[in-house]
Design a protein around this motif. Structure first.
Motif, short mmCIF file in Angstrom:
data_model
loop_
_atom_site.label_atom_id
_atom_site.label_comp_id
_atom_site.label_asym_id
_atom_site.label_seq_id
_atom_site.Cartn_x
_atom_site.Cartn_y
_atom_site.Cartn_z
N LEU A 115 -12.34 -1.85 -8.09
CA LEU A 115 -12.13 -2.55 -6.82
C LEU A 115 -11.30 -3.82 -7.03
O LEU A 115 -10.42 -4.14 -6.24
N ARG A 116 -11.60 -4.53 -8.08
CA ARG A 116 -10.84 -5.75 -8.38
C ARG A 116 -9.37 -5.43 -8.66
O ARG A 116 -8.48 -6.13 -8.19
N SER A 117 -9.12 -4.35 -9.40
CA SER A 117 -7.74 -3.95 -9.66
C SER A 117 -7.02 -3.58 -8.38
O SER A 117 -5.85 -3.93 -8.19
N PHE A 140 -3.03 3.68 -0.12
CA PHE A 140 -3.96 2.83 0.62
C PHE A 140 -3.44 2.51 2.02
O PHE A 140 -4.19 2.57 2.99
N ILE A 141 -2.16 2.18 2.14
CA ILE A 141 -1.64 1.82 3.46
C ILE A 141 -1.27 3.04 4.31
O ILE A 141 -1.12 2.92 5.51
N ARG A 153 -13.12 1.83 -1.67
CA ARG A 153 -13.92 2.50 -2.70
C ARG A 153 -13.39 3.91 -2.97
O ARG A 153 -13.30 4.33 -4.12
N SER A 154 -13.02 4.66 -1.93
CA SER A 154 -12.52 6.02 -2.17
C SER A 154 -11.14 5.99 -2.83
O SER A 154 -10.83 6.86 -3.63
N VAL A 155 -10.33 4.98 -2.52
CA VAL A 155 -9.02 4.85 -3.17
C VAL A 155 -9.21 4.53 -4.65
O VAL A 155 -8.52 5.08 -5.51
#
Length: 172
Positions: free
Chosen positions: A107-109, A89-90, A97-99
């Protein structure tokens, strides 16, 4: 008979908000594809070697910022997967969403992963970020800085640099 059907409809309607959607995602990216990455592919995607990633993951796990279990029904996300998701992600310019699709997490996770791994990184900052203060001997720091400058110049061609920050997620 209509009353019975009506009651069943109400029951289903009342439990629907608590049912989870099993969305279709890349179920095996982390489990199958990432282990097949060559050394250069892994480094280009995650901006570090596999060895560095494993050492970093062990240190993140040792901070205790990421719980090992899960209080709820689903299996916990393995710590290595959480750290790899965070690094992806970073390191890449992808939407949340794509990650989540790539790593098969919600998304919450992903929000929890970002929070927990960031907390672990903050906990480790003293280990890796050195500031000049009275507790360090100046001659040791100068020789260490000189070695860092030489190494940085050898790798990147930039002279007199002792560190760099990837500003991908830093608003300037």
């Amino acid at each position: 008979m209509a009353e019975k059907d009506e009651g069943e409809i109400r029951l289903i309607g009342s439990i629907t908000p608590f049912m989870r959607n099993d969305l279709k995602r890349n179920a095996n990216f982390y489990e199958v594809l990432v282990p097949l990455y060559s050394v250069s592919e892994f480094r280009s995607h995650f901006q570090m070697t596999r060895t560095t990633f494993e050492a970093f993951s062990r240190e993140v796990a040792a901070t205790g910022s990421i719980p090992r279990g899960n209080r709820f029904g689903r299996k916990p996300i393995p710590i290595y997967k959480q750290v790899l998701t965070f690094i992806w992600f970073i390191s890449n310019m992808e939407s949340m969403r794509s990650v989540t699709d790539r790593f098969n997490v919600t998304l919450r996770s992903l929000g929890w992963i970002r929070k927990r791994v960031s907390e672990a990184v903050i906990t480790l900052r003293e280990e890796y970020i050195k500031w000049l203060n009275d507790t360090f001997r100046l001659d040791f720091l100068l020789s260490e800085y000189f070695a860092i400058m030489q190494n940085f110049e050898a790798q990147s061609g930039f002279p007199r640099i002792i560190g760099a920050i990837d500003g991908t997620h830093i608003r300037i």
